[in-house]
Design an enzyme around this catalytic site. Structure first.
Site, short mmCIF file in Angstrom:
data_model
loop_
_atom_site.label_atom_id
_atom_site.label_comp_id
_atom_site.label_asym_id
_atom_site.label_seq_id
_atom_site.Cartn_x
_atom_site.Cartn_y
_atom_site.Cartn_z
N GLY A 7 0.77 -1.20 -0.03
CA GLY A 7 0.33 0.14 -0.03
C GLY A 7 0.78 1.29 0.06
O GLY A 7 0.78 1.95 0.87
N ALA A 10 0.90 7.87 -0.31
CA ALA A 10 1.72 8.82 0.48
C ALA A 10 2.15 8.64 1.63
O ALA A 10 3.49 8.76 1.95
CB ALA A 10 0.84 9.98 0.50
N GLY A 12 2.93 5.08 2.62
CA GLY A 12 3.80 4.25 2.62
C GLY A 12 5.24 4.53 2.00
O GLY A 12 6.12 4.07 2.49
N LYS A 184 -7.01 8.76 18.35
CA LYS A 184 -7.15 9.00 17.02
C LYS A 184 -8.44 9.18 16.31
O LYS A 184 -8.59 10.12 15.75
CB LYS A 184 -5.99 8.36 16.18
CG LYS A 184 -5.78 8.63 14.81
CD LYS A 184 -4.90 9.89 14.83
CE LYS A 184 -4.64 10.51 13.30
NZ LYS A 184 -4.21 9.74 12.34
N ASN A 188 -10.16 12.03 14.13
CA ASN A 188 -10.58 11.53 12.66
C ASN A 188 -12.04 11.79 12.25
O ASN A 188 -12.50 12.12 11.22
CB ASN A 188 -10.23 10.11 12.36
CG ASN A 188 -8.58 9.79 11.92
OD1 ASN A 188 -8.25 11.09 11.33
ND2 ASN A 188 -7.92 8.84 11.87
N ASN A 192 -12.17 14.26 9.55
CA ASN A 192 -12.50 13.58 8.45
C ASN A 192 -13.89 13.61 7.70
O ASN A 192 -14.13 14.11 6.77
CB ASN A 192 -11.93 11.92 8.37
CG ASN A 192 -10.49 12.16 8.44
OD1 ASN A 192 -9.83 11.93 7.16
ND2 ASN A 192 -9.65 11.93 9.26
N GLU A 269 -13.05 6.04 3.67
CA GLU A 269 -12.65 4.86 4.71
C GLU A 269 -13.70 4.88 5.66
O GLU A 269 -13.55 5.02 7.01
CB GLU A 269 -11.25 5.08 5.12
CG GLU A 269 -10.27 5.19 4.30
CD GLU A 269 -8.68 4.98 4.89
OE1 GLU A 269 -8.16 4.10 4.80
OE2 GLU A 269 -8.38 5.96 5.27
#
Lengths: 306, 306
Positions: A7, A10, A12, A184, A188, A192, A269
């Site tokens: 994966g 950006a 990885g 987190k 998020n 997000n 996600e």
């Protein structure tokens, strides 16, 4: 130690490049960037100073990589259905797996396929994105908090944290990975979610006058959900939400990954960041009504845009 | 009887045309359509049969119209700040005012400027939009429920309802205007709000799988807010919300006005449809958390798009 990056978006590409630069043997499983990187190397444009790696071990299939000592997973969670197939050729008897993916449920999925004893998880606080093929941009931060899926602090988790620190990535091993994951999520879920729904960056969300208080309310719901999970110690709602908002006030028009995913027409996600946390909260007897509504608004939009 | 139409958008043009066709003396205060209508008349494309009015009394200013017996207000509520100025020249000693605007607060505003005894309100169940200048399209429905602002059924409200019926517009006078307004909000809040936020029509919202239940939850909140207002009799939550959803299931990809407003870059009627109902509910001790969140998401998006 042979490290495989699965994966290589950006996240990885950036962490893989940092590890390789520190002298480690890193193999990248690539799709979009394969051609550019094999012919022209990997350019890292970083707020800490640009650097360039001329030679990259780039592969198109996991079979070509073979067994690794450590597999770092940076896949978007909406590709988790492909994870077993992508990773099986990399897994030998001693292989450890570190997933740096977002949200909940990733360690469980890996544990089911490859055994819980191999699995570690990490939370990456990284602002990065991909440039043209062969280029990754590191915009800020980069810190990782990692921990064992099935245990507290171990020599292995301490060693992995030291490996990242030696490579210039601030990293700490944590005793309670679930607490770190939920902490987190406190960031998020509101940022997000709202950024993807409204097409606004974090600065717009916090200064627009109508959504700042909603951010705080969403955070308090997530903290209530977190504290029902039997964490090692509870998260303090007022203090932690205030810290998260203060921290975000200092970000200059940062665009969360889910906002970018939506703008670029990728899936969101939603399972890892919304659906699974909602299920876990309900299972623990806590409702998160605003989080649930935000999830359904995002999922409703997702449905139609496909 | 001399009737003046203020706010001659799709709603004002349609009802004004129907009333004129029935033989009444109707004056239209026009902006966008003035030139087209004075030179070419008004074309009504209606599901009940098209018709054409060659001669229209069209005006650019209320001073040219002068005092009317009845003023029908079809202004978008986000233009309410201009209402006093637009209407004062039309108001004589005996003038009645009927506002067919959306949401709450319009009758109060008119009552404050011109006296409560003049004011009636009506809820229009009308699917219509404007075509090119000089054309109005009537896509379906058209029914009006009207009532006195400061009283129950009166000879005046009954007479106005009969006037509409004589013009081919189904119309009933209601004893409790506030109840009728809140009942309409039970539909408007979820469908206007969600359609504008997600860019989806009512059919998409009800069949997408993620928002149908949210529509119902929003309706139940509005009904709780309504029932705290001391209405003449309570609205039954489960029954009325089910009726509203069943009714909407039969609409074929209808786009609520707020969705169209957002798509066409106009302001949204957030005060009348969200902010004032939220204030009234809170004043009566009822919170509507999902309605409040939807409002802040819409207002947050509004802020940035300006």
């Amino acid at each position: 130690m042979r490290i495989a990056i699965v994966g290589a978006g950006a996240l990885g590409l950036y962490y893989g490049a940092m590890l390789q630069r520190s002298g480690l043997d890193v193999c990248f499983l690539l799709r979009r960037d394969y051609q550019a990187i094999t012919t022209g190397g990997l350019q890292v444009r970083s707020v800490n100073g640009d650097f360039y790696l001329a030679q990259i071990k780039a592969f198109r299939t996991p079979q070509e990589i073979g067994v690794a000592d450590l597999v770092i997973v940076g896949l978007k969670t909406f590709s988790n259905a492909q994870m077993g197939e992508l990773m099986r050729p990399l897994i030998g008897k001693e292989t450890a797996i570190l997933t740096l993916q977002n949200g909940l449920g990733n360690e469980e999925l890996l544990a089911e396929s490859f055994g819980p004893e191999r699995v570690l998880g990490g939370i990456a606080f990284l602002c990065s994105n991909r440039g043209e093929p062969g280029v990754v941009c590191h915009l800020g931060e980069g810190r990782i908090r990692l921990g064992e899926f099935g245990a507290g602090l171990t020599p292995r988790s301490e060693k992995l944290a030291a490996m990242f620190r030696d490579a210039g990535v601030p990293c700490e091993a944590v005793a309670d990975l679930r607490r770190a994951r939920w902490e987190k999520l406190v960031w998020n879920i509101p940022f997000n979610g709202l950024s993807a729904l409204l097409g606004q960056d974090v600065t717009e969300l916090l200064t627009g006058g109508h959504t700042r208080e909603l951010v705080r309310e969403l955070m308090l719901e997530v903290i209530a959900g977190a504290n029902a999970q039997g964490l090692s110690n509870e998260i303090d709602g007022p203090i932690f939400s205030k810290q998260m908002i203060t921290l975000t006030d200092q970000m200059d028009h940062y665009r969360p990954s889910m906002q970018i995913d939506r703008e670029e027409g990728r899936p969101l996600e939603l399972d890892a960041i919304f659906a699974i946390p909602l299920q876990r909260a309900v299972a623990a007897g806590v409702t998160m009504p605003r989080v649930d509504m935000l999830y359904r608004l995002l999922a409703g939009g997702e449905k139609i845009s496909c």
